[in-house]
Design an enzyme around this catalytic site. Structure first.
Site, PDB file in Angstrom:
ATOM      1  N   THR A  58      16.792  33.552  43.637  1.00  0.00           N
ATOM      2  CA  THR A  58      18.109  33.960  43.146  1.00  0.00           C
ATOM      3  C   THR A  58      18.841  32.797  42.490  1.00  0.00           C
ATOM      4  O   THR A  58      19.647  32.995  41.580  1.00  0.00           O
ATOM      5  CB  THR A  58      18.959  34.582  44.267  1.00  0.00           C
ATOM      6  OG1 THR A  58      19.251  33.593  45.265  1.00  0.00           O
ATOM      7  CG2 THR A  58      18.229  35.754  44.902  1.00  0.00           C
ATOM      8  N   HIS A 257      50.182  57.982  45.181  1.00  0.00           N
ATOM      9  CA  HIS A 257      51.317  58.849  45.460  1.00  0.00           C
ATOM     10  C   HIS A 257      52.625  58.079  45.620  1.00  0.00           C
ATOM     11  O   HIS A 257      52.652  56.958  46.151  1.00  0.00           O
ATOM     12  CB  HIS A 257      51.055  59.648  46.746  1.00  0.00           C
ATOM     13  CG  HIS A 257      49.819  60.492  46.679  1.00  0.00           C
ATOM     14  ND1 HIS A 257      49.675  61.524  45.790  1.00  0.00           N
ATOM     15  CD2 HIS A 257      48.659  60.436  47.397  1.00  0.00           C
ATOM     16  CE1 HIS A 257      48.484  62.085  45.959  1.00  0.00           C
ATOM     17  NE2 HIS A 257      47.844  61.441  46.922  1.00  0.00           N
TER      18      HIS A 257
END
Length: 295
Positions: A58, A257
């Site tokens: 990696t 909301h």
């Protein structure tokens, strides 16, 4: 008997910053990205037999990302993602698919003394431009472009009524409400045969991103919304019409909301219905509305 069915691995959160310096004008441009690389292929033995001979480390993926960023343009991100993904498939014969995800962070040029400053920038929001490029051996390159983290709100022009009512439904119907969401909008391009095909489409990527962003904001602002579902569908239709090389558009919109606060307990103070001016923003739970519209 146990059997490895799916395997992939890679390097996540690779931070990359690149500066382009125009020696003639003195103007500098900057790009900052967060990159993820994931590989698939003939790597089963690294899991089942502790055979690291098939492993591209990696760290190698990270270093490769830096080298590719030095040797190639990083804009548009669709091109850089395609270059990087194709590199892994072409370089390592046992790797058959490479997925590259790119998050491009905002750096907007400052205006100083009424003029664009040549080398100073500001982060003017959390919105990002995202790309996912997948190079697959024998297939080509699949690209999804996206807008993410674009926070929008309108204080009127949204309703919600006519939904199913039964013994479980407590929500009241409303003809006018605050509508706010954090836009995650993506569009999938027709498969590219090679990096050269991606290069040929370079002008289309910025055009599509600008169109998708403009369509999203204009439709959000102007639509007398009967529901988030209907508004997002209209957005998808328009993006498909504007960008012929795109075969599907998807949205994921959380409904943020804002609730009225009943203040009648304080000396009969009116703050509901048509008298509502002070609201309580809600962090969660929230609605989450998603769709994909294809040709």
């Amino acid at each position: 008997m146990a059997k490895l069915s799916v395997a992939q691995y890679g390097k996540d959160n690779i931070r990359v910053y690149k500066v382009h310096r125009n020696q003639e004008t003195g103007l500098q441009d900057v790009v900052e990205m967060t990159v993820c690389v994931l590989l698939q292929g003939d790597i089963e033995t690294s899991y089942t037999e502790a055979d690291n001979s098939v492993v591209v480390a990696t760290d190698t993926m990270k270093q490769t990302t830096y080298i590719m960023a030095k040797q190639h343009p990083v804009t548009p991100p669709e091109l850089f993602g395609s270059i990087l993904a194709s590199h892994f498939v072409e370089t390592y014969k046992h790797i058959h698919s490479a997925q590259v995800k790119i998050i491009t962070h905002r750096w907007t040029r400052m205006t100083v003394d009424g003029k664009p400053h040549p080398h100073s920038f500001m982060r003017d929001g959390a919105e990002t431009r995202n790309v996912e490029a997948v190079a697959t051996e024998g297939k080509g390159i699949d690209v999804r472009s996206a807008i993410a983290g674009l926070l929008v709100l309108k204080s009127t022009g949204s309703a919600f009524h006519g939904f199913i009512r039964n013994e479980y439904a407590a929500l009241q119907e409303v003809d006018d409400r605050i509508l706010s969401t954090e836009v995650d909008c993506g569009w999938k391009w027709d498969t590219f045969g090679s990096v050269k095909d991606v290069e040929a489409a370079i002008p289309k990527f910025d055009e599509a991103w600008n169109s998708a962003r403009e369509i999203t904001m204009t439709t959000f602002a102007k639509d007398e919304s009967a529901s988030v579902q209907n508004t997002m569908y209209k957005m998808c239709e328009q993006i498909l019409a504007a960008v012929p090389m795109v075969n599907a558009v998807d949205y994921s919109l959380p409904n943020k909301h804002y609730f009225e606060i009943d203040l009648s307990w304080h000396k009969g103070l009116k703050n509901t219905g048509k008298d509502a001016e002070v609201y309580e923003p809600q962090s969660n739970p929230n609605g989450l509305i998603q769709c994909t519209v294809a040709r």
